[in-house]
Design an enzyme around this catalytic site. Structure first.
Site, PDB file in Angstrom:
ATOM      1  N   ASP A  11      -0.240   5.097   0.873  1.00  8.71           N
ATOM      2  CA  ASP A  11      -0.511   6.066   1.940  1.00  8.71           C
ATOM      3  C   ASP A  11      -0.495   5.394   3.309  1.00  8.71           C
ATOM      4  O   ASP A  11      -1.279   4.471   3.572  1.00  8.71           O
ATOM      5  CB  ASP A  11      -1.871   6.732   1.703  1.00  8.71           C
ATOM      6  CG  ASP A  11      -1.843   7.672   0.512  1.00  8.71           C
ATOM      7  OD1 ASP A  11      -1.116   8.677   0.577  1.00  8.71           O
ATOM      8  OD2 ASP A  11      -2.540   7.390  -0.478  1.00  8.71           O
TER       9      ASP A  11
ATOM     10  N   ASP B 166       0.862  -1.171   0.000  1.00  9.18           N
ATOM     11  CA  ASP B 166       0.000   0.000   0.000  1.00  9.18           C
ATOM     12  C   ASP B 166       0.908   1.234   0.000  1.00  9.18           C
ATOM     13  O   ASP B 166       2.075   1.155   0.394  1.00  9.18           O
ATOM     14  CB  ASP B 166      -0.877  -0.034   1.253  1.00  9.18           C
ATOM     15  CG  ASP B 166      -1.652   1.242   1.461  1.00  9.18           C
ATOM     16  OD1 ASP B 166      -2.422   1.612   0.562  1.00  9.18           O
ATOM     17  OD2 ASP B 166      -1.469   1.860   2.520  1.00  9.18           O
TER      18      ASP B 166
END
Length: 215
Positions: free
Chosen positions: A11, A9
């Site tokens: 953020d 991922d």
């Protein structure tokens, strides 16, 4: 079977952008005499619905606001907060080790490519990744589509891949796609429920990638 792919991922996982985004929204709410309820933030963190949800909530406190007029201001505030932000501690070591081991790498983010790609370049991380999948081209988490697309791009099967996430929504997406998922919460998400994750690490420095792969 050996691990052939790692999918990260963006953020909050590769870089703690979520803290800056939360601070920016808190500042906007205070300008209108309100406090942003953290439970409302946690309900959408890691998905594609953060901005619409925040504007909808703000409208309850300030009827008649124009989201389109506010967008440039909120984005500029976030970018100022992110100017000196680097990758999370230990991330570069994980990426270097993966490259040395011949493991393929991808990013799977609910955010748009217009957000993710410039930040990867600014952080000096873009050259590590064989693929970058984003929420403007795929269904956002907790839907598994981003992870399925990452596996297809990397030519890897789900049992041969590990996902790294910082939110429960992200963990849900990774597990739905069949990946082993390592949760590495940040300061904003560390108190959330990561019961679905296969492994939970307090930081990337808590366990070297080689040790993680050997478990």
């Amino acid at each position: 079977m050996p691990t052939r792919a790692l999918v990260f991922d963006f953020d909050g996982t590769l870089a703690d952008t979520e803290s800056a985004v939360l601070q920016s929204w808190q500042a906007v709410f205070r300008e209108y005499g309100a406090e942003l309820p953290l439970d409302a933030w946690y309900a959408v963190i890691g998905t594609q619905h953060t901005t619409p949800a925040m504007f909808a909530l703000l409208a309850e406190h300030a009827p008649g606001i124009d989201p389109e007029a506010l967008r440039p201001k909120t984005r500029a505030h976030v970018l100022r907060l992110l100017e000196d932000l680097g990758p999370r501690e230990g991330v570069r070591d994980y990426l270097d080790t993966a490259k040395n081991l011949g493991i393929r790498l991808a990013v799977a983010s609910s955010s748009s490519g217009a957000w993710v790609n410039p930040h990867l370049e600014r952080l000096g991380l873009d050259h590590y990744f064989d693929a970058v999948l984003t929420g403007d081209l795929h269904k956002a988490k907790p839907d598994p589509d981003l992870y399925l697309a990452a596996l297809a791009e990397l030519g890897a099967a789900a049992p041969d891949a590990i996902a790294f996430e910082d939110t429960p929504h992200g963990v849900t997406a990774a597990k739905a796609a069949g990946l082993t998922c390592v949760a590495v919460p940040n300061a904003i998400t560390r108190n959330l429920d990561f019961g679905q994750a296969d492994v939970v690490l307090p930081s990337f420095t808590a366990k070297p990638l080689e040790a993680l792969l050997s478990r």
